[in-house]
Design a protein around this motif. Sequence first.
Motif, PDB file in Angstrom:
ATOM      1  N   ASP A  57       0.761  -4.853   4.462  1.00  0.00           N
ATOM      2  CA  ASP A  57      -1.057  -4.796   4.588  1.00  0.00           C
ATOM      3  C   ASP A  57      -1.693  -3.794   5.579  1.00  0.00           C
ATOM      4  O   ASP A  57      -2.335  -3.161   5.043  1.00  0.00           O
TER       5      ASP A  57
ATOM      6  N   MET B 190       1.312   2.487  -8.979  1.00  0.00           N
ATOM      7  CA  MET B 190       1.996   1.352  -8.416  1.00  0.00           C
ATOM      8  C   MET B 190       0.771   0.692  -7.596  1.00  0.00           C
ATOM      9  O   MET B 190       0.050   1.484  -6.809  1.00  0.00           O
ATOM     10  N   THR B 191       0.495  -0.383  -7.715  1.00  0.00           N
ATOM     11  CA  THR B 191      -0.537  -1.118  -7.023  1.00  0.00           C
ATOM     12  C   THR B 191      -0.017  -1.503  -5.609  1.00  0.00           C
ATOM     13  O   THR B 191       1.257  -2.074  -5.681  1.00  0.00           O
ATOM     14  N   ILE B 192      -0.835  -1.487  -4.656  1.00  0.00           N
ATOM     15  CA  ILE B 192      -0.201  -1.702  -3.271  1.00  0.00           C
ATOM     16  C   ILE B 192      -0.339  -3.126  -3.268  1.00  0.00           C
ATOM     17  O   ILE B 192      -1.422  -3.694  -3.505  1.00  0.00           O
TER      18      ILE B 192
ATOM     19  N   ARG C 191      10.863   1.937 -11.098  1.00  0.00           N
ATOM     20  CA  ARG C 191       9.435   2.185 -11.958  1.00  0.00           C
ATOM     21  C   ARG C 191       9.139   1.488 -13.096  1.00  0.00           C
ATOM     22  O   ARG C 191       8.112   0.680 -13.144  1.00  0.00           O
TER      23      ARG C 191
ATOM     24  N   HIS D 223       4.288 -12.595   4.138  1.00  0.00           N
ATOM     25  CA  HIS D 223       5.631 -11.986   4.551  1.00  0.00           C
ATOM     26  C   HIS D 223       6.832 -12.679   4.393  1.00  0.00           C
ATOM     27  O   HIS D 223       7.799 -12.206   3.839  1.00  0.00           O
TER      28      HIS D 223
ATOM     29  N   GLN E 147       9.802  -3.172 -10.111  1.00  0.00           N
ATOM     30  CA  GLN E 147       8.512  -3.161  -9.366  1.00  0.00           C
ATOM     31  C   GLN E 147       7.440  -4.168  -9.903  1.00  0.00           C
ATOM     32  O   GLN E 147       6.696  -4.736  -9.385  1.00  0.00           O
TER      33      GLN E 147
ATOM     34  N   LEU F 160      10.253 -11.452 -18.122  1.00  0.00           N
ATOM     35  CA  LEU F 160       8.999 -10.709 -18.085  1.00  0.00           C
ATOM     36  C   LEU F 160       7.889 -11.371 -18.958  1.00  0.00           C
ATOM     37  O   LEU F 160       6.600 -11.170 -18.585  1.00  0.00           O
TER      38      LEU F 160
ATOM     39  N   SER G  48      -1.473  -6.569  -2.044  1.00  0.00           N
ATOM     40  CA  SER G  48      -2.243  -6.847  -0.956  1.00  0.00           C
ATOM     41  C   SER G  48      -2.078  -8.501  -0.791  1.00  0.00           C
ATOM     42  O   SER G  48      -1.887  -9.356  -1.847  1.00  0.00           O
ATOM     43  N   GLY G  49      -2.282  -8.723   0.293  1.00  0.00           N
ATOM     44  CA  GLY G  49      -2.416 -10.515   0.552  1.00  0.00           C
ATOM     45  C   GLY G  49      -1.057 -11.210   0.346  1.00  0.00           C
ATOM     46  O   GLY G  49      -0.950 -12.327   0.041  1.00  0.00           O
ATOM     47  N   LEU G  50      -0.311 -10.326   0.168  1.00  0.00           N
ATOM     48  CA  LEU G  50       1.126 -11.069   0.152  1.00  0.00           C
ATOM     49  C   LEU G  50       1.751 -11.613   1.252  1.00  0.00           C
ATOM     50  O   LEU G  50       1.974 -10.767   2.251  1.00  0.00           O
TER      51      LEU G  50
ATOM     52  N   ARG H 134      13.795 -11.292  11.023  1.00  0.00           N
ATOM     53  CA  ARG H 134      12.645 -12.035  10.430  1.00  0.00           C
ATOM     54  C   ARG H 134      13.571 -13.217   9.748  1.00  0.00           C
ATOM     55  O   ARG H 134      14.809 -13.185   9.300  1.00  0.00           O
TER      56      ARG H 134
END
Lengths: 353, 288
Positions: free
Chosen positions: B178, A1-3, B82, A9, B86, A327, A5-7, B287
């Motif tokens: 982040d 799973m890639t974290i 999974r 909120h 995701q 997809l 980033s730069g998303l 939020r």
Amino acid sequence: MTIVSGLPHSSRPLASRSGSSRMNHRSVAVDRLASPRPRLFEAVVWLLPAVAYFVFPDNLALGVSIMTYAVAVLALDLVLGYAGIVSLGHAAFFGIGAYAAGLLAANGWREPLTGLLLAGAASLMIGFFASFLVVRGKDLTRLMVTLGIGLVVYELANRLSSITGGMDGLSGFEVSPIFGVFAFDLYGKTAWWYVYGVSLVVFIFLRFVVSSPFGLSLRAIREGVNRMPALGASVNSRLRIAFTISAGVAGIAGGLLAQTTQFVGIDSLSVPRAAEFLVMLVLGGTGRLYGALAGTAIFMIAHDYLADIDPVYWEFWMGLLLMAVVLFARGGIVGALFNLVPSLKARFGRAAQ
Amino acid sequence: MTSNIIGILFDGLAYGSLLFLVGVGLSITMGLMNFINLAHGAFAMAGGYVSVYLGQKLGMSFLLTLPFAFLGSALLGLVAERLLFQRLYKATHLDQVLFTVGFVFSSIAAAHYFFGASQQMSAMPDFLQGQTRVAGVDLGKYRLLLIAVVAALTVALHLTLSKTRFGAQVRAAVDNQDAAAGLGINVGLIFSLCFALGTGLAGLGGALGIEVLGLDPGFPLKYMVYFLLVVVVGGAGTIRGPLIAAMILGIFDVAGKYYVPEAGAFIIYVLMIVLLLAFPSGLGGKRA
């Protein structure tokens, strides 16, 4: 799973996908229907149904329902593809149009064309009031409000069964001949030409709307909702207009259904029906009118074919298809086609040099 | 008359507890990943079928099947997250809606294939049937159990989120992904665990609620709106908001069906639109 980033909120605008291919077909799409002048391929596309009429004379009923639903999906495309509002309640307007046309015919107003216009007008009115509720919220709230409107209308139709026929539906009404000359026949020939004509008129109207400055401003709102007020455009009033027009067009589609089948079932305004509209649109490609047409045709033909083989588990394949489109084919079928042409050109051009 | 009102309040609370039990997982995953999951009900349905299957085929008692309903749904949720969901965290909301609607359609057909179209029954043990008298009011034993289980789970969930290391990591990831990732928190793993926990709770709710909600292949679509309502009205990403929203919805729904049966589900939908427009970010939402 890639974290991730730069998303950002907060919720993102609908069309802020990254990636060069997306940029590519966006510019093609903008270029394509930006001009109200018709292209050659459009004439070819609109000749296809006429060809089908003569080649498959036994499938006229399927042709009628494809063109009827295509009008509803075009309406959805205006709010979803162009204005960027995800509506899960569009079957409500489709159903309101259907019931309006059906009730008019049942109560003695049998003239089809004025009946159709009145059906569209009824839906337009309710869409106008609903649009105030819809544009108030953001993203998810909007989605839920459209869903809520759809559910409220469904419940109303269900409860007012003395008028709408409730679960049994509305039937036993007749429609006069078109222009007093062309009577609706058993084979569906008149119905076919009637729906063909109406859908062509609606298409030309929408084609004009999306290529007008108003249509371009809708696209600008979808792409960058925060910048439009800075340009002096009133975002909410434009979205309301788009939603109202779309509701009216969906009502016309519903009216066509009622007049050609002489029956209105309560499922015509159910949420699964609205989901089907979404599937057809996404299958063909959002934000392009021809995507709505192609998606409806492919969906309905596949439905006719698969539901014949396997009526119970047809839903399974529809769900799978929807997941696969999300997809793997984000621009839908028409999007993929229009992506293919420039990439082939690029390859061919390189080979020639 | 008063006992009548108390009875309706009690039934409403029991119903609301169920809605909360299923919806709370959705609230956490929506708040955490900004992921609109219309397929949450499918996992609740899976839990229900696990319970019915174990009860009918293996003759397990109803209460014994509940942990398996939780585990089965949690496992399914983990695998689905999974393999499929995701991929959509970065996608647009439209894509998420479409994908999860597709998932709902497929799961309805799959449930139909494996278990048939009929309504399923759960075999309630004798000691849960009938009523018991508390302070002069007759209360259903089964509904008392429902409320008790949900109250206990809510306290446990609250303590997990506010007192444990895992809870702190979840809160950090909800507040700012982040920065949380920058501090060395494995946000992806947190996502997966929360998703599994949420779907597990939904499965437990689906199994516990068979008597109230029923169970047939149409379940995910029928209750989709209710679960979403709990989250959207309550405000995603919190526990308190959905709890309040679920109780309001539960009581209004039961009271509406009792006093104005001809209005049917109408009341709840109108209430939803009004609440949504009055509180666009949810009752307990922090939020927008």
